[in-house]
Design an enzyme around this catalytic site. Structure first.
Site, short mmCIF file in Angstrom:
data_model
loop_
_atom_site.label_atom_id
_atom_site.label_comp_id
_atom_site.label_asym_id
_atom_site.label_seq_id
_atom_site.Cartn_x
_atom_site.Cartn_y
_atom_site.Cartn_z
CD GLU A 277 17.02 -63.73 -54.74
OE1 GLU A 277 17.14 -63.02 -55.77
OE2 GLU A 277 16.84 -64.96 -54.81
CD GLU A 311 14.99 -59.28 -56.94
OE1 GLU A 311 15.30 -60.29 -56.28
OE2 GLU A 311 14.73 -59.33 -58.17
N1 BES Z 1 17.16 -64.21 -58.12
C1 BES Z 1 16.79 -63.44 -59.26
C2 BES Z 1 17.95 -62.80 -59.96
C3 BES Z 1 18.91 -63.73 -60.66
C4 BES Z 1 18.49 -64.73 -61.46
C5 BES Z 1 20.24 -63.56 -60.55
C6 BES Z 1 19.40 -65.55 -62.11
C7 BES Z 1 21.14 -64.38 -61.19
C8 BES Z 1 20.72 -65.39 -61.97
C9 BES Z 1 15.83 -62.31 -58.90
O1 BES Z 1 15.07 -62.53 -57.77
C10 BES Z 1 14.87 -62.21 -60.03
O2 BES Z 1 14.13 -63.10 -60.23
N2 BES Z 1 14.92 -61.11 -60.77
C11 BES Z 1 14.14 -60.90 -61.95
C12 BES Z 1 13.10 -59.85 -61.78
C13 BES Z 1 11.84 -60.29 -61.12
C14 BES Z 1 10.90 -59.13 -60.93
C15 BES Z 1 11.14 -61.40 -61.84
C16 BES Z 1 15.10 -60.44 -63.00
O3 BES Z 1 16.23 -60.12 -62.66
O4 BES Z 1 14.72 -60.40 -64.17
ZN ZN Z 2 13.41 -63.73 -57.99
#
Ligand code: BES
Ligand code: ZN
Length: 888
Positions: A277, A311
């Site tokens: 995000e 996101e």
């Molecule tokens: N902030 C996370 C992505 C992230 C997490 C990047 C840990 C680096 C380390 C993002 O908002 C997120 O949670 N993405 C999830 C998908 C969401 C729909 C639950 C993902 O990437 O699996």
């Molecule tokens: Zn997230």
């Protein structure tokens, strides 16, 4: 580099504790960054303006700048170069003492994107530069206070070769650009919103851009841009449409508007997670954003819509209001998952969404709670924060937010959110601040409720009801208890919202009046269970009712209640709550399967009771039920969910019993499956909407049952579906059902699919995954040989997930084969990956962490493999933490 040869004790990673949190000594108001982007060596110049933090605990702390794998080329304070005596430097941080407010620090570092296979910090994916900074990746780019409670205004200049990298992106708005004589060009971006470093991003590459716009409800125009590799130009529509839906939804539901003039999404092929995000510049795993009917399934379309939403929603729940420290991760992730779940529910079928969310929670989060890695929604200690992006922090965290919403009601929840955003806009805060806003806005006390954040484990609710015909009262006794988890022997009682209804013999909900109330009010209730045992007495109940408990899964708990098969079949047919109707069917199937498992273990002849088959027949023929709901009702509990229900996991007996049930259903309901499959026929052209998705899912479920019968007719139907459909949903469903059968057409069709789709990496991931998920006995050999297939690449997380992840986490019977070959295979992959990409290695190795749940032979084999890993010197922190905790 002799001093890296530490002994084992010295290299044991240290544990970070929540109780040790201290505010930073310095704040950074402004940072300017300049990147000279070159694959082999990128030069990063940064200029920080710092001042003492008035909120610090002492007024003489040093400025701590984190840094990892950096080459420090130069450092100046207020224009004067420092020499090595002026600062302290080790392989994790750079400390500077005695800086005045307004001091300017200038640092030059050199980094190496083209050898960055960990995919944290600045790296290269398909000839494009991109970054991933959450949680602690920014420290791999430059020295900086890389912690979320330091919020800074960023100005970023990117310099790169213009022909090779025509597009240069970062957070915020483009404010300046120019060209240089050597063929390079540059762009400067400015982000007006102070943000923590984990939200920083840059992208540089040769990218196609699809543009659109959104008018906010206050009338501002926002430019929307999706950047993809040119060959994916026809796969952007769905993501853009989803983005506009998400923007509108957040305005309508939370009153939250987008705050910059431009919102960008970039698709990259190499990405550890699903998406990120970053402020104004979301970076997505290509698999979570690109879609066309020919290449993406309904599940992909659905998933893309929800992750685009997720996101985007972070812009408020995460970016404008962020986390004070990483123990508070669920503050943004649990809340944002709750928000994306509601978004999907509002746009599609609510009950279908609830059922699939509960399936995830039960199959994975409950399992984590029962494992050595169990931790609270707000953990109190970690070695490596990357290991705590878990189903507990995310999915249980979302359930905790959902319970608050259940307790205060929709309007109360909205008031609480408004207050939370009002109070904390621009701040880095804690889960406690979130709960406090809910309390203040609603005038309630959530002191006991806060235990959901601090205590790990899945509470078990006991329920028993007694009906007294004479007094027409129904007395319900509810109890709660929560098993111990690592470091938490004893648990205090939780505050649990328990939604219920009492049904009469025709399935109608009865009016409810609790003892002490003057008149009946409504026909369902949310009880609040706060003690370890509590009684509730309902009066004026005219007949022996059937209890419909925990409607909509009102709390993330396990329910222990004696239920006859008849009672469950009744609820499966009549419960007015769709979730509970589905749940009754699952409970009935689980009970029946557990009996079959016992029969397998005793070498008895297996048999399936007729009333079970009839209950399924009725559901299948239920003409006016939502197709997607029928599909879910007729899907048997997964082998891993069944494993969770067994005292000790017997993988072969579970597999045999479940396969037997599927085959029985296939044979006894053959004609009904065939009827439903043939009628109403496939739809074309492809459309992504709830009705067509439901129809496709039901037809494909029928096809998979029909194939279980082994009939030639079914095989023909499958082959004809493969030949005639032009959407990936139906193609993949047919191919994956087919791949479960050892028929000559299997290999032929898999090869044909490969030839057709080899230029498209996302489709090829599906091809890997189907093969890794096959129940056929030689699956491990197939998987091993696919490791050397030209389309496989161990450095690409999507490939690893599709092949290795699918086999180890999504194919219980083959992974846990009794010869231990699956475990050896996993261990070899973990050791191979650990030096390439520790986050991926750690995620894979957690497939071994529940070893104590299996029979003693398998326990021994798994334990050996865990020890084999632990014996390796130079393990990453990521893998070390999971393996050492698993063995504890
Ligand atoms: N902030 C996370 C992505 C992230 C997490 C990047 C840990 C680096 C380390 C993002 O908002 C997120 O949670 N993405 C999830 C998908 C969401 C729909 C639950 C993902 O990437 O699996
Ligand atoms: Zn997230």
């Amino acid at each position: 580099m002799a001093d890296f040869a530490k002994d084992n004790a010295a290299s044991t990673p240290r544990t970070i504790y929540l109780k040790d949190y201290q505010p930073p000594a310095y704040l950074v108001d402004e940072v300017s960054l300049r990147f000279e982007l070159e694959p082999a060596t990128t030069r990063v110049n940064s200029r920080l303006v710092v001042r003492r933090n008035p909120g610090a605990e002492t007024s003489d702390g040093a400025l701590q700048l984190h840094g990892q794998n950096l080459e420090l080329a130069a450092i100046q304070v207020n224009g004067a170069a420092l020499d090595e005596a002026d600062y302290q430097l080790d392989d994790e941080q750079l400390l500077l003492d005695g800086l005045d407010d307004g001091a300017v620090i200038e640092i030059e570092t050199l980094i190496h994107p083209d050898t960055n296979t960990a995919l944290e910090g600045l790296y290269i994916s398909s000839d494009m530069f991109c970054t991933q900074c959450e949680a602690e990746g920014f420290r791999r780019i430059t020295y900086f206070p890389d912690r979320p409670d330091v919020m800074t205004r960023f100005t970023t200049t990117l310099v790169a070769d213009k022909a090779r990298y025509p597009v240069l992106l970062s957070n915020g708005n483009p404010v300046d650009q120019g060209e240089m004589e050597d063929g390079r060009h540059w762009v400067t971006w400015q982000d007006p919103f102070p943000k923590p470093s984990y939200l920083f991003a840059l992208v540089a590459g040769n990218l196609y851009c699809q543009e659109d716009s959104f008018r906010t409800r206050s009338g501002r125009n926002v430019t929307l841009k999706i950047f993809v590799e040119p060959e994916n130009r026809n796969k952007c529509d769905h993501a853009l449409a989803s983005l506009k839906q998400a923007m509108k939804w957040d305005e309508d539901t939370y009153g939250r508007e987008y705050d910059l003039d431009i919102f960008m999404i970039v698709a990259v092929n190499d990405f550890n997670m699903g998406a990120m995000e970053n402020k104004g510049l979301n970076i997505f795993n290509a698999s979570c954003v690109l879609a066309s009917p020919e290449t993406a399934t309904d599940a992909d379309y659905y998933n893309i819509q929800s992750i685009i939403g997720h996101e985007y929603f972070h812009n408020w729940s995460g970016n404008r209001v962020t986390c004070r420290d990483w123990f508070q991760l669920s503050l943004k992730e649990g809340f944002t998952v709750f928000r994306d779940q509601e978004f999907s529910s509002d746009l599609n079928s609510r009950p279908v969404k609830r059922i699939s969310d509960v399936n995830v929670l039960r199959s994975f989060q409950f399992a984590q709670d029962a494992s050595p890695m169990a931790h609270a929604v707000r953990p109190d200690a970690y070695m490596e924060i990357s290991n705590f992006y878990t189903v507990t922090v995310y999915n249980k965290g979302a359930e905790v937010v959902r319970m608050i919403c259940n307790l205060v009601g929709r309007e109360g929840f909205r008031k609480g959110c408004d207050l939370y955003f009002d109070r904390h806009d621009g701040q880095a805060v804690t889960t406690d601040d979130f709960v406090a806003a809910m309390e203040a806005a609603n005038g309630i006390d959530l002191t006991q409720f806060r235990r959901w954040y601090s205590q790990a484990g899945t509470p078990v609710i006991g329920a028993s009801g007694q009906y007294d015909a004479q007094t027409r009262t129904y007395r319900l006794t509810l109890t709660q208890q929560c098993p111990p988890t690592p470091g938490q022997e004893h648990k205090e009682a939780f505050h649990i919202p328990v939604e219920l209804a009492l049904l009469d013999s025709s399935g109608q909900p009865l009016a409810l009046q609790l003892e002490g109330e003057s008149s009946p009010a409504g026909n369902h209730r949310m009880l609040e269970l706060k003690q370890t045992s509590q009684q509730f007495e309902f009066t004026g109940i005219r007949e022996q009712p059937v209890l419909s408990l925990l409607s909509g899964f009102s709390a993330p708990v396990k329910l222990q209640m004696e239920r006859s098969d008849e009672e469950l079949a009744f609820l499966f047919a009549h419960d007015p709550d769709s979730f509970n109707r589905w749940n009754a069917g699952q409970t009935l199937a689980s009970q029946t399967l557990l009996q079959l498992i016992e029969q397998v273990q005793q070498n008895a002849t297996l048999s399936l009771q007729d009333n079970f088959v009839q209950a399924f027949r009725k559901t299948l023929q239920h003409a006016d039920l939502d197709h997607a709901l029928i599909t879910q009702a007729l899907s048997l509990p997964s082998e891993s969910y069944l494993a969770d229900q067994c005292a000790s996991v017997d993988v072969d007996a579970i597999h045999t019993a479940r396969e037997f049930m599927r085959k029985q259903l296939a044979e006894q309901l053959y004609d009904s499956f065939l009827d439903v499959y043939r009628n109403p026929g496939p739809d074309k052209p492809y459309r992504f909407d709830a009705a067509s998705m439901g129809r496709r899912s039901l037809r494909n479920l029928c096809l998979s049952y029909l194939l279980e019968s082994g009939s030639d007719e079914a095989r023909e139907l499958c082959l004809s579906q493969l030949q005639h459909t032009h959407n990936m949903t139906d193609t993949l469903a047919a191919l994956s059902s087919l791949s479960q059968h050892n028929w000559p057409e299997r290999v032929e069709q898999l090869n044909r699919f490969y030839d057709r789709w080899k230029p498209d990496p996302q489709v090829i991931d599906k091809w890997f995954s189907i093969q890794a998920g096959s129940r056929l006995p030689d699956t491990l050999q197939q998987v091993e040989s696919l490791l050397t297939h030209p389309a496989f690449r161990i450095t690409n997380p999507n490939k690893v997930r599709a092949l290795v992840g699918k086999f180890c986490m999504g194919n219980q019977v083959r992974f846990h084969s009794s010869d231990g070959e699956g475990y050896r295979f996993l261990t070899d992959r973990v050791l191979e990956l650990d030096s390439i990409n520790p986050q991926m290695a750690a995620r894979l190795v957690s497939a071994l962490s529940r070893w104590k749940r299996f029979d003693s032979e398998r326990q021994g084999l798994m334990q050996n493999e865990l020890q084999r890993i632990l014996a390796v010197t130079g393990l990453s922190r990521d893998v070390f933490e999971i393996v050492s905790k698993s063995l504890d």
